[in-house]
Design an enzyme around this catalytic site. Structure first.
Site, PDB file in Angstrom:
ATOM      1  N   ASN A 106       0.835  -1.194   0.000  1.00 14.99           N
ATOM      2  CA  ASN A 106       0.000   0.000   0.000  1.00 14.99           C
ATOM      3  C   ASN A 106       0.870   1.243   0.000  1.00 14.99           C
ATOM      4  OD1 ASN A 106      -0.583   2.020   2.398  1.00 14.99           O
ATOM      5  ND2 ASN A 106       0.139   0.115   3.333  1.00 14.99           N
TER       6      ASN A 106
ATOM      7  N   GLY B 138      -0.678   6.968   1.399  1.00 12.91           N
ATOM      8  CA  GLY B 138      -0.137   8.311   1.562  1.00 12.91           C
ATOM      9  C   GLY B 138      -0.874   9.166   2.580  1.00 12.91           C
TER      10      GLY B 138
ATOM     11  N   ASN C 128      -3.985   7.929  16.203  1.00 11.13           N
ATOM     12  CA  ASN C 128      -2.750   7.813  15.440  1.00 11.13           C
ATOM     13  C   ASN C 128      -2.437   9.142  14.766  1.00 11.13           C
ATOM     14  OD1 ASN C 128      -1.240   7.154  12.722  1.00 11.13           O
ATOM     15  ND2 ASN C 128      -0.861   5.411  14.058  1.00 11.13           N
TER      16      ASN C 128
ATOM     17  N   CYS D  37       5.984   6.002   8.560  1.00 13.81           N
ATOM     18  CA  CYS D  37       5.256   5.775   7.312  1.00 13.81           C
ATOM     19  C   CYS D  37       6.204   5.816   6.116  1.00 13.81           C
ATOM     20  CB  CYS D  37       4.155   6.823   7.128  1.00 13.81           C
ATOM     21  SG  CYS D  37       3.172   6.532   5.651  1.00 13.81           S
TER      22      CYS D  37
ATOM     23  N   LYS E  12       5.327   4.857  17.229  1.00 20.55           N
ATOM     24  CA  LYS E  12       5.220   3.767  16.260  1.00 20.55           C
ATOM     25  C   LYS E  12       6.441   3.776  15.345  1.00 20.55           C
ATOM     26  CE  LYS E  12       2.013   1.575  13.026  1.00 20.55           C
ATOM     27  NZ  LYS E  12       0.648   1.618  12.430  1.00 20.55           N
TER      28      LYS E  12
ATOM     29  N   GLY F  96      -3.708  -5.667  11.467  1.00 24.00           N
ATOM     30  CA  GLY F  96      -3.800  -4.702  10.382  1.00 24.00           C
ATOM     31  C   GLY F  96      -4.431  -5.234   9.118  1.00 24.00           C
TER      32      GLY F  96
END
Length: 303
Positions: free
Chosen positions: A69, A72, A100, A131, A166, A266
Site C-alpha cells: 500500500n 499516503g 494515530n 510511514c 510507532k 492490520g
C-alpha cells in the site's frame, strides 16, 4: 477483569486486540458488522494537521501472503477528525480510543497531538514516525535516533496522555530507535509498520503502484515483526505493542510471548472484516490449548 485483560500504559483493556491504524477507518464503519466495543481498543486512521488526499492511484496491490500500500496518509485533517469523526465514533464506542498521528515536521506532530490530547475519548496517542509512503516526513523521523527522540520530546511537552511511538522496520538498529524514544519520555513503543517494498507489472513493464514503492504488510512480515518486538521488549522498560502480519489467535499469543503487552491487527481486517472479532472469540480456546490461564502472565514469556 477477565483472563484476557491487559493494562497498557495505565489503562486497562478487556483484551489485547487493537485494529491497526489505516485498516479500521474511524471505527464506526465496522460497527455495521459487529459491536466494536468487544475490542480492547482500536487505532484510528493516521491524522495530520491539514487534510490529505493521499497518493495517486493505483495505491494498493495484492502480493503473495500480503499486500502493498502507498495510500499516503489520506485523511480529513485534525480539525475535522475532532468535529466530525470523533462525535460519530462516540455514538457506538464507549472505550478510550488510540489516536494515530502523523506529521511532516516536529511542530506538526506536537500541534496535532496537543489538539487530540484534549479530546475526552482519546486514551493514547500513537505517534507514527514510520510511514514509508510519504515524501518529506514520516519515516525520515523514524530512521534516526536523534530525530525520533526530538519528536517524542516535543509531543510529551504538550500532552498529558500516554504517548506510544510507532516505529519503522526499515532501519539497521531498531533497538537504538526504541531506546532513544524511551529516553525522550515515550510511554510505550509500537512496532512494526510496513516494510518498504515494490512489485513490477510484467505486461505494463512498470511498477504496480503509482508511487513506485509502498509498504508491505500481511502474513509475510510476521516473522520480522516478532523478531523486532522481541529485540525491543528486551531492551526497554516501557510496554510494547506488537503488530505486523497478525491474523490468528496463535499469532497474538506468539507476539505476547515475544514481549508485546497488546497486539494490533492490520491487513487481516481488509481481507476479513470480522478478523478481530474472530481472534478475540478464539483466544480462550488457544489459551486452553497452551495451558495459559491469564494473558498478562505470558507477556515476555520467551524473553
Amino acid at each position: 477483569m477477565g483472563r484476557l485483560s491487559v493494562e497498557l500504559c495505565g489503562i486497562t483493556m478487556e483484551n489485547p486486540i487493537i485494529p491497526a491504524s489505516g485498516t479500521f477507518g474511524y471505527g464506526y464503519e465496522f460497527n455495521d458488522y459487529y459491536d466494536i466495543n468487544m475490542l480492547g481498543t482500536f487505532s484510528f486512521k493516521g491524522t495530520t494537521r491539514e487534510p490529505r488526499f493521499g497518493n495517486p492511484t493505483p495505491r494498493i496491490a495484492e502480493v503473495p501472503s500480503g499486500m502493498l500500500n502507498a495510500v499516503g496518509l489520506q485523511n480529513p485533517g485534525v480539525e475535522r477528525v475532532i468535529s466530525e469523526e470523533l462525535p460519530k465514533l462516540k455514538k457506538c464506542f464507549n472505550k478510550p480510543v488510540m489516536a494515530n498521528v502523523s506529521g511532516f515536521s516536529v511542530d506538526e506532530y506536537a500541534e496535532v497531538c496537543e489538539k487530540l490530547d484534549k479530546e475526552e475519548q482519546v486514551g493514547w496517542l500513537e505517534v507514527n514516525i514510520s510511514c514509508p509512503n510519504v515524501h518529506g516526513g514520516g519515516m525520515s523521523f523514524g530512521t534516526d535516533p536523534k530525530a525520533a527522540a526530538e519528536v517524542t520530546a516535543a509531543v510529551k511537552k504538550v500532552t498529558t496522555k500516554p504517548v506510544i511511538m510507532k516505529l519503522s522496520p526499515n532501519v539497521s538498529d531498531i533497538v537504538a530507535i526504541a531506546k532513544a524514544c524511551e529516553d525522550a519520555g515515550a510511554d510505550g513503543i509500537s512496532l512494526i509498520n510496513t516494510l518498504l517494498a515494490m512489485r513490477i507489472d510484467l505486461n505494463r513493464r512498470k511498477p504496480l503502484l503509482a508511487n513506485v514503492t509502498g509498504g508491505l504488510s500481511g502474513e509475510a512480515v510476521f516473522p520480522v515483526a516478532v523478531r523486532m518486538v522481541y529485540q525491543v521488549a528486551k531492551a526497554v522498560k516501557v510496554p510494547v505493542v506488537g503488530l505486523g502480519g497478525v491474523s490468528t489467535a496463535e499469532d497474538v499469543i506468539e507476539m505476547m510471548m515475544a514481549g508485546a503487552t497488546a497486539v494490533q491487527v492490520g491487513a487481516a481486517n481488509l481481507v476479513e472484516p470480522y478478523a478481530c472479532k474472530n481472534i478475540i472469540e478464539d483466544l480462550p480456546r488457544v489459551m486452553d490449548k497452551y495451558r495459559i490461564e491469564n494473558l498478562k502472565d505470558i507477556i515476555g514469556g520467551a524473553l
